[in-house]
Write a protein that holds these residues in place. Sequence first.
Motif, PDB file in Angstrom:
ATOM      1  N   GLU A 132      58.840  51.417  39.792  1.00  0.00           N
ATOM      2  CA  GLU A 132      58.392  51.141  38.425  1.00  0.00           C
ATOM      3  C   GLU A 132      58.026  52.429  37.694  1.00  0.00           C
ATOM      4  N   THR A 133      57.821  52.328  36.405  1.00  0.00           N
ATOM      5  CA  THR A 133      57.457  53.505  35.606  1.00  0.00           C
ATOM      6  C   THR A 133      55.975  53.799  35.794  1.00  0.00           C
ATOM      7  N   PRO A 134      55.545  55.038  35.501  1.00  0.00           N
ATOM      8  CA  PRO A 134      54.114  55.352  35.565  1.00  0.00           C
ATOM      9  C   PRO A 134      53.263  54.397  34.710  1.00  0.00           C
ATOM     10  N   ALA A 135      53.767  54.018  33.531  1.00  0.00           N
ATOM     11  CA  ALA A 135      53.003  53.104  32.653  1.00  0.00           C
ATOM     12  C   ALA A 135      52.845  51.727  33.290  1.00  0.00           C
ATOM     13  N   GLN A 136      53.921  51.224  33.907  1.00  0.00           N
ATOM     14  CA  GLN A 136      53.859  49.914  34.579  1.00  0.00           C
ATOM     15  C   GLN A 136      52.875  49.956  35.752  1.00  0.00           C
ATOM     16  N   PHE A 137      52.951  51.047  36.516  1.00  0.00           N
ATOM     17  CA  PHE A 137      52.063  51.196  37.670  1.00  0.00           C
ATOM     18  C   PHE A 137      50.603  51.281  37.221  1.00  0.00           C
ATOM     19  N   GLY A 138      50.358  52.021  36.144  1.00  0.00           N
ATOM     20  CA  GLY A 138      48.997  52.150  35.606  1.00  0.00           C
ATOM     21  C   GLY A 138      48.418  50.799  35.190  1.00  0.00           C
ATOM     22  N   ALA A 139      49.228  49.976  34.516  1.00  0.00           N
ATOM     23  CA  ALA A 139      48.789  48.643  34.079  1.00  0.00           C
ATOM     24  C   ALA A 139      48.502  47.750  35.290  1.00  0.00           C
ATOM     25  N   PHE A 140      49.350  47.862  36.312  1.00  0.00           N
ATOM     26  CA  PHE A 140      49.178  47.074  37.546  1.00  0.00           C
ATOM     27  C   PHE A 140      47.848  47.438  38.228  1.00  0.00           C
ATOM     28  N   ILE A 141      47.536  48.737  38.289  1.00  0.00           N
ATOM     29  CA  ILE A 141      46.293  49.197  38.934  1.00  0.00           C
ATOM     30  C   ILE A 141      45.068  48.624  38.219  1.00  0.00           C
ATOM     31  N   ARG A 142      45.121  48.607  36.895  1.00  0.00           N
ATOM     32  CA  ARG A 142      43.985  48.061  36.139  1.00  0.00           C
ATOM     33  C   ARG A 142      43.784  46.577  36.435  1.00  0.00           C
ATOM     34  N   SER A 143      44.885  45.825  36.536  1.00  0.00           N
ATOM     35  CA  SER A 143      44.754  44.383  36.826  1.00  0.00           C
ATOM     36  C   SER A 143      44.264  44.151  38.260  1.00  0.00           C
ATOM     37  N   GLU A 144      44.720  44.982  39.199  1.00  0.00           N
ATOM     38  CA  GLU A 144      44.285  44.861  40.600  1.00  0.00           C
ATOM     39  C   GLU A 144      42.795  45.210  40.750  1.00  0.00           C
ATOM     40  N   THR A 145      42.341  46.188  39.961  1.00  0.00           N
ATOM     41  CA  THR A 145      40.922  46.592  40.003  1.00  0.00           C
ATOM     42  C   THR A 145      40.039  45.404  39.640  1.00  0.00           C
ATOM     43  N   THR A 146      40.440  44.671  38.605  1.00  0.00           N
ATOM     44  CA  THR A 146      39.688  43.484  38.157  1.00  0.00           C
ATOM     45  C   THR A 146      39.706  42.394  39.228  1.00  0.00           C
ATOM     46  N   LYS A 147      40.904  42.130  39.785  1.00  0.00           N
ATOM     47  CA  LYS A 147      41.069  41.059  40.780  1.00  0.00           C
ATOM     48  C   LYS A 147      40.204  41.302  42.021  1.00  0.00           C
ATOM     49  N   TRP A 148      40.281  42.528  42.567  1.00  0.00           N
ATOM     50  CA  TRP A 148      39.584  42.798  43.824  1.00  0.00           C
ATOM     51  C   TRP A 148      38.077  42.950  43.629  1.00  0.00           C
ATOM     52  N   ALA A 149      37.647  43.337  42.435  1.00  0.00           N
ATOM     53  CA  ALA A 149      36.205  43.393  42.161  1.00  0.00           C
ATOM     54  C   ALA A 149      35.610  41.999  42.331  1.00  0.00           C
ATOM     55  N   LYS A 150      36.367  40.991  41.898  1.00  0.00           N
ATOM     56  CA  LYS A 150      35.935  39.589  42.014  1.00  0.00           C
ATOM     57  C   LYS A 150      35.874  39.163  43.485  1.00  0.00           C
ATOM     58  N   VAL A 151      36.920  39.534  44.265  1.00  0.00           N
ATOM     59  CA  VAL A 151      36.964  39.183  45.697  1.00  0.00           C
ATOM     60  C   VAL A 151      35.795  39.827  46.446  1.00  0.00           C
ATOM     61  N   VAL A 152      35.543  41.118  46.154  1.00  0.00           N
ATOM     62  CA  VAL A 152      34.452  41.847  46.823  1.00  0.00           C
ATOM     63  C   VAL A 152      33.114  41.184  46.493  1.00  0.00           C
ATOM     64  N   LYS A 153      32.929  40.855  45.218  1.00  0.00           N
ATOM     65  CA  LYS A 153      31.672  40.228  44.790  1.00  0.00           C
ATOM     66  C   LYS A 153      31.460  38.890  45.505  1.00  0.00           C
ATOM     67  N   GLU A 154      32.515  38.085  45.553  1.00  0.00           N
ATOM     68  CA  GLU A 154      32.416  36.764  46.184  1.00  0.00           C
ATOM     69  C   GLU A 154      32.224  36.844  47.695  1.00  0.00           C
ATOM     70  N   SER A 155      32.788  37.904  48.319  1.00  0.00           N
ATOM     71  CA  SER A 155      32.650  38.035  49.772  1.00  0.00           C
ATOM     72  C   SER A 155      31.290  38.586  50.165  1.00  0.00           C
ATOM     73  N   GLY A 156      30.623  39.233  49.187  1.00  0.00           N
ATOM     74  CA  GLY A 156      29.321  39.832  49.481  1.00  0.00           C
ATOM     75  C   GLY A 156      29.427  41.154  50.237  1.00  0.00           C
ATOM     76  N   ALA A 157      30.650  41.639  50.439  1.00  0.00           N
ATOM     77  CA  ALA A 157      30.854  42.899  51.169  1.00  0.00           C
ATOM     78  C   ALA A 157      30.365  44.074  50.313  1.00  0.00           C
ATOM     79  N   SER A 158      29.697  45.030  50.954  1.00  0.00           N
ATOM     80  CA  SER A 158      29.207  46.211  50.232  1.00  0.00           C
ATOM     81  C   SER A 158      29.031  47.359  51.221  1.00  0.00           C
ATOM     82  N   LEU A 159      29.357  48.554  50.774  1.00  0.00           N
ATOM     83  CA  LEU A 159      29.238  49.733  51.647  1.00  0.00           C
ATOM     84  C   LEU A 159      28.559  50.861  50.897  1.00  0.00           C
ATOM     85  N   ASP A 160      27.803  51.667  51.645  1.00  0.00           N
ATOM     86  CA  ASP A 160      27.173  52.848  51.036  1.00  0.00           C
ATOM     87  C   ASP A 160      28.166  53.986  50.988  1.00  0.00           C
TER      88      ASP A 160
END
Length: 337
Positions: A309-337
């Motif tokens: 994919e193009t750099p622009a497509q990859f950049g947009a994908f990363i932003r959407s993945e950041t949002t998705k996994w933030a939700k999974v991490v929050k729901e799982s309660g996982a946290s690291l120092d």
Amino acid sequence: MSTSTHHRAVVSGRRKALVALAGLAAGAAALPGAALAQAFPTKPITIVVPFSAGGTTDILARLVGQYLSTELGQPVVVDNKAGAGGNIGGQFAAKAPADGYTLFMGTVGTHAINAALYKKMPFDHLKDFAPLSRVANVPNLLVANPKQPFSTVPEMIAYAKANPGKINFGSPGNGASPHLSGELFKSMAKVDLTHIPYKGSAPAVTDLLGNQIAIMFDNMPSVIPHVRSGKLRAIAITTAKRSPELPDVPTIAEAGVPGYEAMSWFGMFAPAGTPAPVLAKISGALAKVLANPEVKKKIIDQGGEPVNETPAQFGAFIRSETTKWAKVVKESGASLD
């Protein structure tokens, strides 16, 4: 010629020379980017891999690096800097000179999950890197040592409920997508598993083969050879669909945990601030590599899905993945120092 006429001619000649020199200087000032890209690369390029040798990130980096070397006409070497769920390698690459000679094979961990998982990050995955392209999507596979008393998802859930905390599950490191795949499984199947993080996939697989840990969620390329040889038992796959490489292995969703889905991905980055002409040259070479039928076949044989994919497509994908996994991490309660 009179003295005054001669003087005017000399001054005029000097002016012309100065104007010409100024023009040359301006041209030279405008050139560095273009000239840099034209000359680039003049020495070996390093791909930093934030996990140990033998894991999927390493396998893909070496494969891409081999073909990238041919395209760019310089050696491409892999530098493994494992630890802290990919953050040690990520920090090293983020702070490397932005000249195109240091690239980074990032993952869903380094560029989506870790920002939500770690309280303090040594780099900003959105600001400190220039995305080039995703390289592959890879399913995670739930595998067990064949000596374990279960061979299906329902059997494993029943055993885990009868023996809380007794099943140790390994992962290539805290925050890596296999770790989160396990956390997601724990919360959705309502079972108590004990997470054992390793500094990469290879040492975890070694302990799994030796029955030091019972199960592992891992990227398919790291474990598929052991599944094919019969040394590990494939229980289920984490993606929404079955893999063409292991068509008899069910998805976790169809095997008893409806709605379950997790996937790893891998992509190439350069440090932010790398000159645009150099990025364009690397990006063009990488696109040729990822379009190469040999490379695509090798990624598929490892159980991955090739992406280009193009750099622009990859950049947009990363932003959407950041949002998705933030939700999974929050729901799982996982946290690291």
